[in-house]
Design a protein around this motif. Structure first.
Motif, short mmCIF file in Angstrom:
data_model
loop_
_atom_site.label_atom_id
_atom_site.label_comp_id
_atom_site.label_asym_id
_atom_site.label_seq_id
_atom_site.Cartn_x
_atom_site.Cartn_y
_atom_site.Cartn_z
N LEU A 235 -68.21 49.00 -5.76
CA LEU A 235 -67.96 48.41 -7.08
C LEU A 235 -68.93 47.27 -7.41
CD1 LEU A 235 -64.05 48.27 -7.32
CD2 LEU A 235 -65.62 49.96 -8.29
N LEU A 236 -69.65 46.79 -6.40
CA LEU A 236 -70.55 45.65 -6.59
C LEU A 236 -71.98 46.10 -6.80
CD1 LEU A 236 -69.55 42.93 -3.96
CD2 LEU A 236 -69.79 42.58 -6.41
N THR A 237 -72.66 45.42 -7.73
CA THR A 237 -74.11 45.58 -7.87
C THR A 237 -74.72 44.21 -7.63
OG1 THR A 237 -73.81 47.32 -9.53
CG2 THR A 237 -75.99 46.30 -9.37
N PRO A 238 -75.22 43.94 -6.42
CA PRO A 238 -75.79 42.62 -6.14
C PRO A 238 -77.03 42.37 -6.98
CG PRO A 238 -75.38 43.86 -4.11
CD PRO A 238 -75.25 44.83 -5.24
N GLU A 239 -77.20 41.12 -7.39
CA GLU A 239 -78.40 40.72 -8.14
C GLU A 239 -79.33 39.89 -7.26
OE1 GLU A 239 -78.63 38.13 -11.98
OE2 GLU A 239 -78.23 40.22 -12.57
N TYR A 240 -78.77 38.91 -6.57
CA TYR A 240 -79.58 38.17 -5.60
C TYR A 240 -78.67 37.46 -4.61
CZ TYR A 240 -78.54 33.93 -8.40
OH TYR A 240 -77.90 32.90 -9.07
N VAL A 241 -79.22 37.23 -3.44
CA VAL A 241 -78.66 36.32 -2.44
C VAL A 241 -79.82 35.44 -1.99
CG1 VAL A 241 -77.61 36.03 -0.16
CG2 VAL A 241 -76.92 37.95 -1.63
N GLU A 242 -79.64 34.11 -2.00
CA GLU A 242 -80.71 33.22 -1.59
C GLU A 242 -80.21 32.20 -0.57
OE1 GLU A 242 -83.75 33.49 -1.95
OE2 GLU A 242 -84.04 34.77 -3.71
#
Length: 281
Positions: A235-242
């Motif tokens: 269900l998740l669409t990641p955009e960024y992890v920093e």
């Protein structure tokens, strides 16, 4: 609680307070208030004599027209929450009041805005800086209160205050969370039941990453583990992890002794874009 709808009325209200020797606190919001907003109002009331909360869904900070259209607007419910929290005046201007003519000024915050939210939402921080500058000029607060959930936004506003010599203090208050860890957000009300059940995963990923940072796991490995966990949820669409320096917001290759680390992420869940962060001292 007074209701103010024009810049002139807001200016007159706060100037009267200033002349009486009172401290003015400002809590800028876009409405659809939750306990996180009310904590800001309560913090302002504890430090200031008068507290102005503004509710204005600022069109210039949305780079997605559909997101602007769907942003929740519940003005009557918001007003009912503010007075008991300690708000003494509510500023609810129209778009025409805030922008009597199109703005042509453009802000550039350098490396601070070329990462994370700035990279994924072109023009967003220009809109934020524009509307916050207007509010600071209109209200002339001694202090302005913002939440930690918007960590990069607070960094941008601090730079704005320093570069333009605004005579006020920026106060950052901790992120308020639901019992399951989900950061409170006005957008949470748009989550359907399946998405809401998944939403706590965002904070769980950040907490796991923070534990790795404390153990000295290299930033690239921390980021890869978080990316993998988010990508595994359908269900998740990641955009960024920093994994970034908490002050400069620049991504880290190695940890610097004595420097705080901020872990930030953004993801789309059931058509709703959510952000969160955790700071590791």
């Amino acid at each position: 609680m007074q209701i103010l709808t024009t810049a002139a009325a807001l200016h007159a209200y706060t100037e009267t307070a200033r002349r009486a020797g009172q401290r003015v606190g400002l809590v800028p919001t876009m409405g659809a208030l939750h306990d996180g907003h009310l904590q800001l109002v309560q913090a302002a009331r504890a430090q200031c004599n008068v507290v102005v909360a503004s509710i204005f869904v600022n069109p210039t900070q949305f780079n997605n027209a559909e997101d602007f259209r769907l942003y929740p607007r519940v003005p009557e419910a918001d007003a009912a929450l503010l007075a008991p929290a300690g708000c003494t005046a509510l500023f609810t201007p129209s778009v025409e009041e805030m922008y009597p003519r199109p703005t042509v000024l453009r802000f550039d915050f350098g490396d601070l805005e070329r990462v994370m939210e700035g990279a994924h939402r072109p023009g967003h921080f220009n809109g934020v800086a524009t509307v916050v500058s207007k509010l600071f000029h209109m209200a002339r607060p001694h202090q302005a209160f913002f939440g930690q959930k918007d960590w990069q936004q607070v960094a941008i506003i601090r730079q704005l205050v320093a570069d333009l010599s605004f005579d006020l203090e920026i106060v950052t208050c901790p992120t308020i969370r639901e019992a399951d860890g989900l950061a409170m957000s006005s957008r949470n009300c748009r989550l359907d039941a399946p998405a809401r059940a998944v939403a706590p995963l965002l904070h769980q990923v950040l907490e796991a990453a923070a534990a790795q940072v404390r153990q000295g796991v290299p930033p690239a490995q921390v980021k890869a583990a978080a990316d993998a966990t988010l990508a595994a949820e359908p269900l998740l669409t990641p955009e960024y992890v920093e994994v970034a320096d908490a002050e400069t917001l620049q991504p880290l290759d190695v940890y610097a002794p004595g420097r705080a680390v901020v872990l930030c992420l953004a993801a789309h869940l059931g058509g709703v874009r959510l952000i969160d962060n955790v700071v590791v001292e």
